[in-house]
Design an enzyme around this catalytic site. Structure first.
Site, PDB file in Angstrom:
ATOM      1  N   ASP A  59       0.829  -1.204   0.000  1.00  0.00           N
ATOM      2  CA  ASP A  59       0.000   0.000   0.000  1.00  0.00           C
ATOM      3  C   ASP A  59       0.864   1.254   0.000  1.00  0.00           C
ATOM      4  O   ASP A  59       0.349   2.374  -0.078  1.00  0.00           O
ATOM      5  CB  ASP A  59      -0.995   0.002   1.154  1.00  0.00           C
ATOM      6  CG  ASP A  59      -0.342  -0.096   2.523  1.00  0.00           C
ATOM      7  OD1 ASP A  59       0.895  -0.145   2.607  1.00  0.00           O
ATOM      8  OD2 ASP A  59      -1.085  -0.140   3.537  1.00  0.00           O
ATOM      9  N   SER A  60       2.180   1.074   0.025  1.00  0.00           N
ATOM     10  CA  SER A  60       3.116   2.186  -0.193  1.00  0.00           C
ATOM     11  C   SER A  60       2.923   2.787  -1.574  1.00  0.00           C
ATOM     12  O   SER A  60       3.401   3.892  -1.851  1.00  0.00           O
ATOM     13  CB  SER A  60       4.560   1.714  -0.022  1.00  0.00           C
ATOM     14  OG  SER A  60       4.804   0.521  -0.760  1.00  0.00           O
ATOM     15  N   ASP A 103      -0.498  -6.173   0.322  1.00  0.00           N
ATOM     16  CA  ASP A 103      -1.012  -5.521   1.521  1.00  0.00           C
ATOM     17  C   ASP A 103      -2.533  -5.437   1.484  1.00  0.00           C
ATOM     18  O   ASP A 103      -3.117  -5.093   0.454  1.00  0.00           O
ATOM     19  CB  ASP A 103      -0.469  -4.083   1.621  1.00  0.00           C
ATOM     20  CG  ASP A 103       0.862  -4.017   2.340  1.00  0.00           C
ATOM     21  OD1 ASP A 103       1.126  -4.880   3.195  1.00  0.00           O
ATOM     22  OD2 ASP A 103       1.631  -3.083   2.046  1.00  0.00           O
ATOM     23  N   LYS A 161      -0.867  -9.414   3.626  1.00  0.00           N
ATOM     24  CA  LYS A 161      -0.187  -8.866   4.802  1.00  0.00           C
ATOM     25  C   LYS A 161      -1.107  -7.903   5.525  1.00  0.00           C
ATOM     26  O   LYS A 161      -1.746  -7.052   4.898  1.00  0.00           O
ATOM     27  CB  LYS A 161       1.122  -8.156   4.407  1.00  0.00           C
ATOM     28  CG  LYS A 161       1.874  -7.569   5.610  1.00  0.00           C
ATOM     29  CD  LYS A 161       3.296  -7.203   5.246  1.00  0.00           C
ATOM     30  CE  LYS A 161       3.406  -5.966   4.384  1.00  0.00           C
ATOM     31  NZ  LYS A 161       2.948  -4.735   5.094  1.00  0.00           N
ATOM     32  N   GLU A 187      -1.425  -5.271   9.038  1.00  0.00           N
ATOM     33  CA  GLU A 187      -0.746  -4.554  10.111  1.00  0.00           C
ATOM     34  C   GLU A 187      -1.487  -4.767  11.424  1.00  0.00           C
ATOM     35  O   GLU A 187      -2.720  -4.714  11.469  1.00  0.00           O
ATOM     36  CB  GLU A 187      -0.668  -3.056   9.791  1.00  0.00           C
ATOM     37  CG  GLU A 187       0.191  -2.733   8.583  1.00  0.00           C
ATOM     38  CD  GLU A 187       0.318  -1.241   8.337  1.00  0.00           C
ATOM     39  OE1 GLU A 187      -0.044  -0.455   9.235  1.00  0.00           O
ATOM     40  OE2 GLU A 187       0.770  -0.865   7.243  1.00  0.00           O
ATOM     41  N   GLU A 212       8.938  -3.444  11.346  1.00  0.00           N
ATOM     42  CA  GLU A 212       9.386  -2.178  10.764  1.00  0.00           C
ATOM     43  C   GLU A 212       9.897  -1.221  11.830  1.00  0.00           C
ATOM     44  O   GLU A 212       9.227  -0.964  12.836  1.00  0.00           O
ATOM     45  CB  GLU A 212       8.240  -1.516   9.989  1.00  0.00           C
ATOM     46  CG  GLU A 212       8.639  -0.205   9.332  1.00  0.00           C
ATOM     47  CD  GLU A 212       7.626   0.320   8.337  1.00  0.00           C
ATOM     48  OE1 GLU A 212       7.828   1.438   7.819  1.00  0.00           O
ATOM     49  OE2 GLU A 212       6.632  -0.376   8.065  1.00  0.00           O
TER      50      GLU A 212
END
Length: 274
Positions: free
Chosen positions: A54-55, A93, A123, A125, A192
């Site tokens: 999602d970057s 993501d 993935k 978070e 991270e």
């Protein structure tokens, strides 16, 4: 030795293969991709995990955070990248609010990324609080990687991109998050921007692979945002990003030369015409 190395680079990377690499002490190389051309080059270069991150919200779409990325946009990017990736594990993501409203929504969205986008893993978070969701997705047959430490989707809650886990209480929470994710069925955990000692301890404790970004060399593998390591990102430069190229400068120079040639009528020349 060369034959063995070539053989390992030809093997399809799966979650099982990543576990084998951890057991054997082989480091795992991961990078991000959002388009077909970059993804094809990463795959051919031997990258083990290609993350459709999602970057993309920041390095592709020009936003200030990852939060604006939506499911349909992530689905578009993973569809494109899946056409190029043959060897690497294709990870994607789950964007902000695609799994925060409950296990049913999370499973439905993860299923879309796998079935329509052709991803091979997702993935998420979060730590202990999302473990019930992780378990639900894993039980449906979808591999999940956890993401702890600095969580970009929570940037407004943090109020800063500073290193996480520098204080004892938070370091303990991050450590417990990692163990909880493994117990929930995550096949790997990404950490991270935490102190290297904490990341190393987590990597040594968990039986599943631990991938680091800004978390030191003690992790089982590393990941960077591809435009960052290529020197395309010029707005900021975190200390953990090693720039393997200076493409912003090279591309700007190429564009200037093109302008000069067009304006000077030296492009196209006779050999470039029909």
């Amino acid at each position: 030795m060369v034959t063995e190395r070539l053989s390992s680079l030809e093997r399809k990377v799966t979650t099982l293969r990543l576990q084998e690499m951890k057991t054997a002490g082989e480091k795992i190389a991961c990078l991000t991709a959002y388009d077909f051309l970059t993804a094809r080059l990463l795959d051919r270069a031997g990258i083990d995990v290609v993350l459709v991150g999602d970057s993309a919200s920041m390095v592709f779409a020009g936003n200030d955070t990852t939060l604006p990325m939506k499911m349909d946009e992530m689905l578009y990017h993973v569809k494109v990248v899946s056409k190029a990736v043959k060897r690497a594990l294709l990870l994607v993501d789950m964007p902000f609010m695609s799994y925060h409203t409950g296990a049913d929504d999370a499973l439905r969205n993860a299923g879309r990324l796998m079935q329509d986008g052709m991803a091979e893993a997702v993935k998420l978070e979060g730590g202990t609080t999302i473990c019930p969701i992780v378990k639900r997705i894993v039980e449906a047959g979808i591999p999940v990687m956890g993401h702890i430490g600095l969580q970009p989707q929570s940037i407004h809650a943090y109020g800063t991109y500073k290193t996480r886990g520098t204080e004892v209480a938070e370091a303990k929470r991050i450590f417990e998050d990692a163990k909880a994710l493994e117990e929930a069925g995550a096949f790997a955990v990404l950490i991270e921007k935490v102190p290297k000692a904490l990341a190393k301890r987590i990597a040594e404790t968990l039986s599943v692979p631990v991938i680091g970004i800004g978390a030191g060399a003690g992790c089982d593998g590393q990941i960077l945002v591809t435009p960052d390591m290529l020197g395309l990102t010029t707005q900021f430069s975190p200390r953990f990003v090693r720039k393997y190229a200076r493409l912003a400068e090279a591309m700007t120079e190429a564009f200037k030369r093109y302008c000069d040639d067009v304006r000077g009528t030296t492009f196209p020349n006779e050999s470039e015409c029909y």
